[in-house]
Scaffold this active site. Structure first.
Site, PDB file in Angstrom:
ATOM      1  N   GLY A  35     -30.786  45.170 -37.836  1.00 15.87           N
ATOM      2  CA  GLY A  35     -31.121  43.898 -38.494  1.00 15.87           C
ATOM      3  C   GLY A  35     -32.308  43.257 -37.792  1.00 15.87           C
ATOM      4  O   GLY A  35     -32.431  42.025 -37.726  1.00 15.87           O
ATOM      5  N   ALA A  36     -33.216  44.117 -37.285  1.00 21.10           N
ATOM      6  CA  ALA A  36     -34.283  43.653 -36.383  1.00 21.10           C
ATOM      7  C   ALA A  36     -35.306  42.727 -37.053  1.00 21.10           C
ATOM      8  O   ALA A  36     -36.034  42.015 -36.351  1.00 21.10           O
ATOM      9  CB  ALA A  36     -34.996  44.859 -35.769  1.00 21.10           C
ATOM     10  N   ALA A  37     -35.374  42.728 -38.379  1.00 22.41           N
ATOM     11  CA  ALA A  37     -36.348  41.851 -39.042  1.00 22.41           C
ATOM     12  C   ALA A  37     -35.699  40.558 -39.541  1.00 22.41           C
ATOM     13  O   ALA A  37     -36.359  39.733 -40.178  1.00 22.41           O
ATOM     14  CB  ALA A  37     -37.017  42.578 -40.203  1.00 22.41           C
ATOM     15  N   GLY A  85     -18.285  31.184 -38.189  1.00 17.94           N
ATOM     16  CA  GLY A  85     -17.481  31.925 -37.218  1.00 17.94           C
ATOM     17  C   GLY A  85     -17.180  31.067 -36.002  1.00 17.94           C
ATOM     18  O   GLY A  85     -16.084  31.148 -35.418  1.00 17.94           O
ATOM     19  N   THR A  86     -18.135  30.224 -35.620  1.00 22.14           N
ATOM     20  CA  THR A  86     -17.919  29.351 -34.453  1.00 22.14           C
ATOM     21  C   THR A  86     -16.844  28.302 -34.748  1.00 22.14           C
ATOM     22  O   THR A  86     -15.986  28.027 -33.906  1.00 22.14           O
ATOM     23  CB  THR A  86     -19.240  28.654 -34.078  1.00 22.14           C
ATOM     24  OG1 THR A  86     -20.189  29.675 -33.784  1.00 22.14           O
ATOM     25  CG2 THR A  86     -19.072  27.743 -32.882  1.00 22.14           C
ATOM     26  N   LYS A 115     -27.144  30.255 -44.773  1.00 27.13           N
ATOM     27  CA  LYS A 115     -25.908  30.842 -44.227  1.00 27.13           C
ATOM     28  C   LYS A 115     -24.956  31.247 -45.352  1.00 27.13           C
ATOM     29  O   LYS A 115     -24.736  30.467 -46.281  1.00 27.13           O
ATOM     30  CB  LYS A 115     -25.225  29.852 -43.267  1.00 27.13           C
ATOM     31  CG  LYS A 115     -24.034  30.466 -42.550  1.00 27.13           C
ATOM     32  CD  LYS A 115     -23.643  29.694 -41.314  1.00 27.13           C
ATOM     33  CE  LYS A 115     -22.431  30.309 -40.629  1.00 27.13           C
ATOM     34  NZ  LYS A 115     -22.660  31.658 -40.106  1.00 27.13           N
ATOM     35  N   HIS A 158     -24.741  23.988 -41.007  1.00 24.04           N
ATOM     36  CA  HIS A 158     -25.729  25.052 -40.784  1.00 24.04           C
ATOM     37  C   HIS A 158     -26.798  24.997 -41.875  1.00 24.04           C
ATOM     38  O   HIS A 158     -26.602  24.395 -42.928  1.00 24.04           O
ATOM     39  CB  HIS A 158     -25.056  26.431 -40.825  1.00 24.04           C
ATOM     40  CG  HIS A 158     -24.339  26.785 -39.555  1.00 24.04           C
ATOM     41  ND1 HIS A 158     -23.057  26.371 -39.297  1.00 24.04           N
ATOM     42  CD2 HIS A 158     -24.748  27.496 -38.473  1.00 24.04           C
ATOM     43  CE1 HIS A 158     -22.684  26.817 -38.102  1.00 24.04           C
ATOM     44  NE2 HIS A 158     -23.691  27.497 -37.581  1.00 24.04           N
ATOM     45  N   HIS A 159     -27.883  25.719 -41.641  1.00 22.96           N
ATOM     46  CA  HIS A 159     -29.005  25.884 -42.585  1.00 22.96           C
ATOM     47  C   HIS A 159     -28.530  26.427 -43.945  1.00 22.96           C
ATOM     48  O   HIS A 159     -27.456  27.040 -44.029  1.00 22.96           O
ATOM     49  CB  HIS A 159     -30.034  26.842 -41.983  1.00 22.96           C
ATOM     50  CG  HIS A 159     -29.438  28.168 -41.566  1.00 22.96           C
ATOM     51  ND1 HIS A 159     -29.313  29.214 -42.435  1.00 22.96           N
ATOM     52  CD2 HIS A 159     -28.893  28.579 -40.389  1.00 22.96           C
ATOM     53  CE1 HIS A 159     -28.754  30.237 -41.817  1.00 22.96           C
ATOM     54  NE2 HIS A 159     -28.469  29.871 -40.566  1.00 22.96           N
TER      55      HIS A 159
HETATM   56  P1  NAD Z   1     -30.513  37.240 -41.650  1.00 27.83           P
HETATM   57  O1  NAD Z   1     -30.120  37.390 -43.098  1.00 27.83           O
HETATM   58  O2  NAD Z   1     -31.792  36.552 -41.326  1.00 27.83           O
HETATM   59  O3  NAD Z   1     -30.555  38.687 -40.931  1.00 27.83           O
HETATM   60  C1  NAD Z   1     -29.665  39.737 -41.210  1.00 27.83           C
HETATM   61  C2  NAD Z   1     -30.492  41.016 -41.232  1.00 27.83           C
HETATM   62  O4  NAD Z   1     -29.619  42.148 -41.343  1.00 27.83           O
HETATM   63  C3  NAD Z   1     -31.463  41.071 -42.433  1.00 27.83           C
HETATM   64  O5  NAD Z   1     -32.784  41.295 -41.963  1.00 27.83           O
HETATM   65  C4  NAD Z   1     -30.944  42.240 -43.237  1.00 27.83           C
HETATM   66  O6  NAD Z   1     -31.981  42.977 -43.907  1.00 27.83           O
HETATM   67  C5  NAD Z   1     -30.301  43.091 -42.145  1.00 27.83           C
HETATM   68  N1  NAD Z   1     -29.413  44.123 -42.666  1.00 27.83           N
HETATM   69  C6  NAD Z   1     -28.604  44.071 -43.757  1.00 27.83           C
HETATM   70  N2  NAD Z   1     -28.013  45.264 -43.931  1.00 27.83           N
HETATM   71  C7  NAD Z   1     -28.452  46.086 -42.949  1.00 27.83           C
HETATM   72  C8  NAD Z   1     -28.197  47.443 -42.610  1.00 27.83           C
HETATM   73  N3  NAD Z   1     -27.372  48.221 -43.322  1.00 27.83           N
HETATM   74  N4  NAD Z   1     -28.824  47.977 -41.528  1.00 27.83           N
HETATM   75  C9  NAD Z   1     -29.672  47.212 -40.779  1.00 27.83           C
HETATM   76  N5  NAD Z   1     -29.959  45.916 -41.061  1.00 27.83           N
HETATM   77  C10 NAD Z   1     -29.343  45.376 -42.145  1.00 27.83           C
HETATM   78  O7  NAD Z   1     -29.268  36.515 -40.964  1.00 27.83           O
HETATM   79  P2  NAD Z   1     -29.201  35.813 -39.506  1.00 27.83           P
HETATM   80  O8  NAD Z   1     -29.373  34.344 -39.659  1.00 27.83           O
HETATM   81  O9  NAD Z   1     -30.080  36.554 -38.550  1.00 27.83           O
HETATM   82  O10 NAD Z   1     -27.658  36.029 -39.160  1.00 27.83           O
HETATM   83  C11 NAD Z   1     -27.097  37.331 -39.089  1.00 27.83           C
HETATM   84  C12 NAD Z   1     -25.617  37.228 -38.717  1.00 27.83           C
HETATM   85  O11 NAD Z   1     -25.510  36.724 -37.364  1.00 27.83           O
HETATM   86  C13 NAD Z   1     -24.792  36.262 -39.574  1.00 27.83           C
HETATM   87  O12 NAD Z   1     -23.485  36.810 -39.761  1.00 27.83           O
HETATM   88  C14 NAD Z   1     -24.714  34.995 -38.745  1.00 27.83           C
HETATM   89  O13 NAD Z   1     -23.582  34.194 -39.019  1.00 27.83           O
HETATM   90  C15 NAD Z   1     -24.616  35.616 -37.370  1.00 27.83           C
HETATM   91  N6  NAD Z   1     -24.988  34.730 -36.250  1.00 27.83           N
HETATM   92  C16 NAD Z   1     -24.203  34.800 -35.145  1.00 27.83           C
HETATM   93  C17 NAD Z   1     -24.526  34.072 -34.012  1.00 27.83           C
HETATM   94  C18 NAD Z   1     -23.686  34.252 -32.774  1.00 27.83           C
HETATM   95  O14 NAD Z   1     -23.998  33.646 -31.721  1.00 27.83           O
HETATM   96  N7  NAD Z   1     -22.644  35.099 -32.820  1.00 27.83           N
HETATM   97  C19 NAD Z   1     -25.653  33.238 -34.012  1.00 27.83           C
HETATM   98  C20 NAD Z   1     -26.448  33.195 -35.164  1.00 27.83           C
HETATM   99  C21 NAD Z   1     -26.112  33.966 -36.266  1.00 27.83           C
END
Ligand code: NAD
Length: 265
Positions: A7-9, A164-165, A158, A154-155
């Site tokens: 999910g690097a992008a 989750g928090t 979401k 949240h934004h």
């Molecule tokens: P986002 O939508 O910006 O990023 C998610 C990324 O995952 C996207 O770029 C998407 O293309 C990618 N993705 C989807 N399917 C994929 C696959 N099969 N393989 C690889 N990549 C894939 O979302 P975000 O805001 O970055 O949040 C991501 C998650 O992290 C959410 O569940 C959010 O609630 C969680 N989050 C957790 C914390 C924490 O501290 N635990 C903090 C912030 C966000």
């Protein structure tokens, strides 16, 4: 230590790449996105807003797990399931930030954690982990007459609710009261719902703008109210915590760990 990001992008993915680049003892060893992602082939340094590093975004998660010491996953639940299986098969450490997992998905992670070290936290900030401890203590100290309500904002991007928090804070409060959150959680209120049930833990969800994450736990008692609030001003706190968890996890035995384990709380 070689760290990869799935999910690097994404919003968190880019922050994670930058956090790895800034962490002592860590290098960005790879980045993966879902196939067909428009940034495929882009240099990971550029994705993080840094100088190019000569490693590009791919869709080969299998190769990533085979070639790095730890993988960080902030994606979507269905992708996290595939990554848990790759961690299980490769034994590679996995740090999971994805929220909104259901019970069956959580089981998959627990099974994978018998083969690989996995850290999972709904929130990787130090502050929220301290907050969880405070909430558990307060819930233990106060009688049931103090109604517990958890408010989060949240934004507008979401996709899961409550956050989750918020649920983790609910778990902490339930633990303080020696009850199961599933038995007392009240997540939806609409229409003529009658008076509040004593002992319930209520949740309220706000969505809007670019709010990174606000959480307030209220203990509303007779004649007084305690409110404990955490406000995240930047996603950096989550990214730095997750990288810290990744570095910590690499030398651990298989098992499911929390951010409290990483922080030594
Ligand atoms: P986002 O939508 O910006 O990023 C998610 C990324 O995952 C996207 O770029 C998407 O293309 C990618 N993705 C989807 N399917 C994929 C696959 N099969 N393989 C690889 N990549 C894939 O979302 P975000 O805001 O970055 O949040 C991501 C998650 O992290 C959410 O569940 C959010 O609630 C969680 N989050 C957790 C914390 C924490 O501290 N635990 C903090 C912030 C966000």
């Amino acid at each position: 230590m070689k760290i990869g990001v799935v999910g690097a992008a994404g919003r968190m993915g880019r922050m994670l790449l930058a956090a790895i680049a800034n962490a002592d003892g860590a290098v960005i060893a790879g980045g993966v996105e879902a196939s067909g992602h428009p940034d495929m082939g882009t240099d990971l340094g550029a994705l993080a807003g840094l100088e190019p590093i000569g490693v590009v975004l791919t869709s080969d998660a299998q190769a990533l797990f085979d070639n790095v010491d730890a993988v960080i996953d902030f994606t979507v639940p269905v992708a996290t399931m595939a990554h848990a299986v790759l961690a299980k098969n490769s034994g590679t450490a996995l740090v999971i930030g994805t929220t909104g997992l259901d019970a069956a998905q959580q089981n998959t992670i627990e099974t994978a954690a018998t083969f690989a070290p996995i850290v999972q936290a709904a929130n990787y900030s130090v502050g929220v982990n301290v907050l969880q401890g405070l909430v558990e203590q307060a819930a233990r100290a106060l009688p049931d007459a103090y109604d517990i309500e958890i408010l989060e904002m949240h934004h507008h991007h979401k996709i899961d609710a409550p956050s989750g928090t918020a649920l983790a804070l609910g778990e902490a409060a339930a633990m303080g009261r020696d009850v199961r959150l599933d038995d007392v959680a009240d997540k939806v209120r609409d229409g003529i719902i009658g008076p509040r049930k004593s002992g319930d833990i209520g949740f309220a969800t706000l969505r809007g703008g670019d709010v990174v994450g606000d959480h307030t736990v209220m203990f509303a008692g007779p004649g007084e109210r305690i409110e404990i609030t955490h406000k995240a001003a930047s996603r950096e706190i989550f990214a730095n915590g997750a990288v810290r968890a990744a570095l910590w996890s690499i030398v651990r035995k298989p098992g499911l760990y929390s951010m409290k384990d990483v922080l030594g709380f």
